[in-house]
Design an enzyme around this catalytic site. Sequence first.
Site, short mmCIF file in Angstrom:
data_model
loop_
_atom_site.label_atom_id
_atom_site.label_comp_id
_atom_site.label_asym_id
_atom_site.label_seq_id
_atom_site.Cartn_x
_atom_site.Cartn_y
_atom_site.Cartn_z
N CYS A 55 0.85 -1.21 0.00
CA CYS A 55 0.00 0.00 0.00
C CYS A 55 0.88 1.25 0.00
O CYS A 55 0.69 2.16 -0.80
CB CYS A 55 -0.91 -0.05 1.23
SG CYS A 55 -2.14 1.25 1.26
N CYS A 56 1.89 1.28 0.89
CA CYS A 56 2.79 2.44 0.95
C CYS A 56 3.59 2.57 -0.35
O CYS A 56 3.86 3.68 -0.80
CB CYS A 56 3.78 2.29 2.11
SG CYS A 56 3.13 2.83 3.69
N CYS A 89 -1.11 8.30 7.43
CA CYS A 89 -2.48 8.07 6.97
C CYS A 89 -3.35 7.66 8.16
O CYS A 89 -2.87 7.04 9.11
CB CYS A 89 -2.49 6.98 5.92
SG CYS A 89 -1.62 7.42 4.39
N CYS A 114 -3.43 4.10 9.72
CA CYS A 114 -2.12 3.57 10.14
C CYS A 114 -1.43 4.45 11.19
O CYS A 114 -0.22 4.34 11.40
CB CYS A 114 -1.20 3.45 8.93
SG CYS A 114 -1.90 2.45 7.63
N CYS A 172 7.61 4.11 5.54
CA CYS A 172 6.71 3.90 4.40
C CYS A 172 7.50 3.43 3.18
O CYS A 172 6.93 2.83 2.28
CB CYS A 172 5.95 5.19 4.07
SG CYS A 172 6.99 6.49 3.42
S1 SF4 Z 1 0.40 4.71 5.63
FE1 SF4 Z 1 -1.18 3.09 5.57
S2 SF4 Z 1 -2.85 3.86 4.25
FE2 SF4 Z 1 -1.05 5.17 3.95
S3 SF4 Z 1 -0.06 4.35 2.16
FE3 SF4 Z 1 0.93 3.37 3.94
S4 SF4 Z 1 -0.22 1.49 4.38
FE4 SF4 Z 1 -1.44 2.75 2.94
#
Ligand code: SF4
Length: 238
Positions: A114-115, A198, A201, A225
Amino acid sequence: MPLSIVREDIKSLVGSLNFAQKLDRSRGLIREAYDQYGDSLVVANSLGKDSVAVWHLAKLVSMDIRGFIVTTRFKPEETIKFMNETVSKYPELRVFKNDESIPDRLYESDPDRCCDILKVQPTRRAIEEMNVKCWITGLRSTEGRTRADYQEIEERDEGLIKLNPILLWEEREVWQYLALNQVPVNPLYAKGYRSLGCLPCTQITNGQDERAGRWVGTSKCGGECGIHTRPLKTDYEK
Ligand code: SF4
């Protein structure tokens, strides 16, 4: 004088220099980098307290220094509002975001992926599109376990210098700088957050590790991240 990459004892400098000495050193690093790289020097502004301090310092060196913000669909509304206010004040800050579709709740099943999609890829795009040769970050060595081994000047990607001008600052010194210069910060800090990311998280936590509230309950807890650990140039994918 050109920037040179020298390995220093960061831990001992954190403890031995006072606030004014650190401030002088930070300003000097940004000034040297700007003299050397001019318009290809860019600040990465995450909108956290460290980034806004670095952005403020950079603007003291030259109002012409540009920057970029990487945002995601999961940022808290307070951060989006703060981002919009910041960009309207500084239009030389460009915003990068990846809107491609991703699996539901990817931040739970695979936060690294995701990151990578939502943060690392837009950072690569920013570096590419803004023709960056030197980028400035708000990294600090005392933020948490993953940040202890950085240097003030690094070249992790060939041809891309990374400058961490406030690497030696402690949390208290960042707040000292922001208070003394009346720099506005994200209102989430007033709620008790110490490190902002985010919404799904990020949690409010206490204790030594400032980043302990990031990715709680995952293998990534208190971690990164990826923009400081993954290649930003060599692995660039459009
Ligand atoms: S902090 Fe969480 S929601 Fe944001 S990009 Fe990374 S995993 Fe995804």
